[in-house]
Design a protein around this motif. Sequence first.
Motif, PDB file in Angstrom:
ATOM      1  N   LEU A  15      -6.576  -5.882   0.741  1.00  0.00           N
ATOM      2  CA  LEU A  15      -5.405  -6.512   0.145  1.00  0.00           C
ATOM      3  C   LEU A  15      -4.163  -5.788   0.650  1.00  0.00           C
ATOM      4  N   LYS A  16      -3.189  -6.544   1.158  1.00  0.00           N
ATOM      5  CA  LYS A  16      -1.942  -5.960   1.646  1.00  0.00           C
ATOM      6  C   LYS A  16      -0.798  -6.355   0.718  1.00  0.00           C
ATOM      7  N   ILE A  17       0.024  -5.357   0.362  1.00  0.00           N
ATOM      8  CA  ILE A  17       1.175  -5.580  -0.506  1.00  0.00           C
ATOM      9  C   ILE A  17       2.416  -5.053   0.192  1.00  0.00           C
ATOM     10  N   MET A  18       3.463  -5.863   0.258  1.00  0.00           N
ATOM     11  CA  MET A  18       4.731  -5.409   0.827  1.00  0.00           C
ATOM     12  C   MET A  18       5.616  -4.847  -0.274  1.00  0.00           C
ATOM     13  N   THR A  19       6.065  -3.620  -0.106  1.00  0.00           N
ATOM     14  CA  THR A  19       6.970  -3.007  -1.074  1.00  0.00           C
ATOM     15  C   THR A  19       8.032  -2.201  -0.335  1.00  0.00           C
ATOM     16  N   GLY A  20       9.284  -2.547  -0.537  1.00  0.00           N
ATOM     17  CA  GLY A  20      10.381  -1.853   0.123  1.00  0.00           C
ATOM     18  C   GLY A  20      10.293  -1.909   1.632  1.00  0.00           C
ATOM     19  N   SER A 157     -12.806  12.424 -17.852  1.00  0.00           N
ATOM     20  CA  SER A 157     -12.689  11.188 -17.066  1.00  0.00           C
ATOM     21  C   SER A 157     -11.239  10.724 -17.020  1.00  0.00           C
ATOM     22  N   TYR A 158     -10.887  10.087 -15.903  1.00  0.00           N
ATOM     23  CA  TYR A 158      -9.499   9.685 -15.692  1.00  0.00           C
ATOM     24  C   TYR A 158      -9.397   8.311 -15.045  1.00  0.00           C
ATOM     25  N   MET A 159      -8.298   7.640 -15.355  1.00  0.00           N
ATOM     26  CA  MET A 159      -7.803   6.525 -14.558  1.00  0.00           C
ATOM     27  C   MET A 159      -6.744   7.088 -13.628  1.00  0.00           C
ATOM     28  N   PHE A 160      -6.339   6.305 -12.638  1.00  0.00           N
ATOM     29  CA  PHE A 160      -5.260   6.731 -11.747  1.00  0.00           C
ATOM     30  C   PHE A 160      -4.217   5.625 -11.632  1.00  0.00           C
ATOM     31  N   LEU A 161      -2.957   6.010 -11.839  1.00  0.00           N
ATOM     32  CA  LEU A 161      -1.834   5.117 -11.559  1.00  0.00           C
ATOM     33  C   LEU A 161      -1.273   5.520 -10.209  1.00  0.00           C
ATOM     34  N   ILE A 162      -1.313   4.599  -9.259  1.00  0.00           N
ATOM     35  CA  ILE A 162      -0.852   4.872  -7.902  1.00  0.00           C
ATOM     36  C   ILE A 162       0.423   4.074  -7.681  1.00  0.00           C
ATOM     37  N   THR A 163       1.487   4.741  -7.275  1.00  0.00           N
ATOM     38  CA  THR A 163       2.766   4.055  -7.117  1.00  0.00           C
ATOM     39  C   THR A 163       3.406   4.367  -5.769  1.00  0.00           C
ATOM     40  N   ASN A 168       3.018  -0.725  -8.565  1.00  0.00           N
ATOM     41  CA  ASN A 168       2.091   0.067  -9.371  1.00  0.00           C
ATOM     42  C   ASN A 168       0.673  -0.490  -9.245  1.00  0.00           C
ATOM     43  N   ILE A 169      -0.258   0.390  -8.904  1.00  0.00           N
ATOM     44  CA  ILE A 169      -1.673   0.030  -8.815  1.00  0.00           C
ATOM     45  C   ILE A 169      -2.418   0.874  -9.835  1.00  0.00           C
ATOM     46  N   LEU A 170      -3.224   0.240 -10.668  1.00  0.00           N
ATOM     47  CA  LEU A 170      -4.008   0.983 -11.655  1.00  0.00           C
ATOM     48  C   LEU A 170      -5.487   0.903 -11.275  1.00  0.00           C
ATOM     49  N   TYR A 171      -6.079   2.077 -11.081  1.00  0.00           N
ATOM     50  CA  TYR A 171      -7.520   2.198 -10.844  1.00  0.00           C
ATOM     51  C   TYR A 171      -8.126   2.755 -12.116  1.00  0.00           C
ATOM     52  N   THR A 172      -9.033   2.001 -12.741  1.00  0.00           N
ATOM     53  CA  THR A 172      -9.505   2.398 -14.064  1.00  0.00           C
ATOM     54  C   THR A 172     -10.644   3.402 -14.043  1.00  0.00           C
ATOM     55  N   GLY A 173     -11.363   3.548 -12.904  1.00  0.00           N
ATOM     56  CA  GLY A 173     -12.591   4.317 -12.961  1.00  0.00           C
ATOM     57  C   GLY A 173     -13.503   3.685 -13.992  1.00  0.00           C
ATOM     58  N   ASP A 174     -14.307   4.487 -14.686  1.00  0.00           N
ATOM     59  CA  ASP A 174     -15.151   3.984 -15.773  1.00  0.00           C
ATOM     60  C   ASP A 174     -14.507   4.352 -17.103  1.00  0.00           C
ATOM     61  N   ASN A 191       1.017  -4.172 -10.730  1.00  0.00           N
ATOM     62  CA  ASN A 191       0.912  -5.193  -9.687  1.00  0.00           C
ATOM     63  C   ASN A 191      -0.527  -5.490  -9.312  1.00  0.00           C
ATOM     64  N   VAL A 192      -1.356  -4.439  -9.270  1.00  0.00           N
ATOM     65  CA  VAL A 192      -2.765  -4.605  -8.892  1.00  0.00           C
ATOM     66  C   VAL A 192      -3.627  -3.778  -9.830  1.00  0.00           C
ATOM     67  N   LEU A 193      -4.683  -4.400 -10.360  1.00  0.00           N
ATOM     68  CA  LEU A 193      -5.656  -3.702 -11.192  1.00  0.00           C
ATOM     69  C   LEU A 193      -6.973  -3.615 -10.422  1.00  0.00           C
ATOM     70  N   ILE A 194      -7.490  -2.379 -10.282  1.00  0.00           N
ATOM     71  CA  ILE A 194      -8.786  -2.167  -9.638  1.00  0.00           C
ATOM     72  C   ILE A 194      -9.730  -1.648 -10.709  1.00  0.00           C
ATOM     73  N   THR A 195     -10.753  -2.426 -11.016  1.00  0.00           N
ATOM     74  CA  THR A 195     -11.679  -2.030 -12.074  1.00  0.00           C
ATOM     75  C   THR A 195     -13.090  -2.460 -11.712  1.00  0.00           C
ATOM     76  N   GLU A 196     -14.049  -1.837 -12.378  1.00  0.00           N
ATOM     77  CA  GLU A 196     -15.457  -2.134 -12.103  1.00  0.00           C
ATOM     78  C   GLU A 196     -15.992  -2.999 -13.238  1.00  0.00           C
TER      79      GLU A 196
END
Length: 218
Positions: A15-20, A157-163, A168-174, A191-196
């Motif tokens: 997935l490609k996202i254009m930002t700035g 355990s952690y989630m990660f907010l990537i910016t 903003n991309i949120l990776y939830t992990g478990d 903008n994007v949620l990555i979850t299992e």
Amino acid sequence: MMSRNFRMPPVIMVLKIMTGGIFMVIKTIRSAEQIGGNIISISTDKARIILDAGTELPPINGTASDDISVEGLTEGKPGYDAVFISHHHADHCGLVNRVLPEIPVYCGKETERILNVIADFTGQKIRKFRNFTAYEKITVGNIEVIPINTVHSAKDSYMFLITMGDTNILYTGDFCDFSEAEEFLKGRHINVLITEGTNIGRKPENGNITTEKEAEEQ
């Protein structure tokens, strides 16, 4: 839902996202169509990071085996600037000892302790990690990563907010409880949620799916 006795080549999704004026590229190196074995990359013009480096779950009636090689991560010239581990379960961190030694691997302090105990007990090499603290930002090139505390059967355990910029991309992990992350993320647009989706597509037994609250009460 796929059976854990079934093995197929990893399905890579991009997935490609254009930002700035800059592209952020999200790639599921593995885990797009299976449970576990997570390896997800996020890259820009100035940084490349990996979210989790997990081994595949073993077949129900077999032993664990995972011979995946990722150019720039487990072999060849280092092609990534950092690896972030969400928790100590092997399907999210089982490849850490195969990550090239030049690539920094970040995890929680307790996760490091647990992984080093496991490595010592099983006769594996003990890897050097860099520890992060919940809600403290880590900058890698033009990517910012914020670890978010979450509740899971694995301690630490952690989630990660990537910016980057206003993306903003949120990776939830478990996770099994989203309340703390929800509070922290209030007012932020994801903008994007990555979850299992472990339970996506699972047919409920007797017409019902047990909730976390019901499981705690049983």
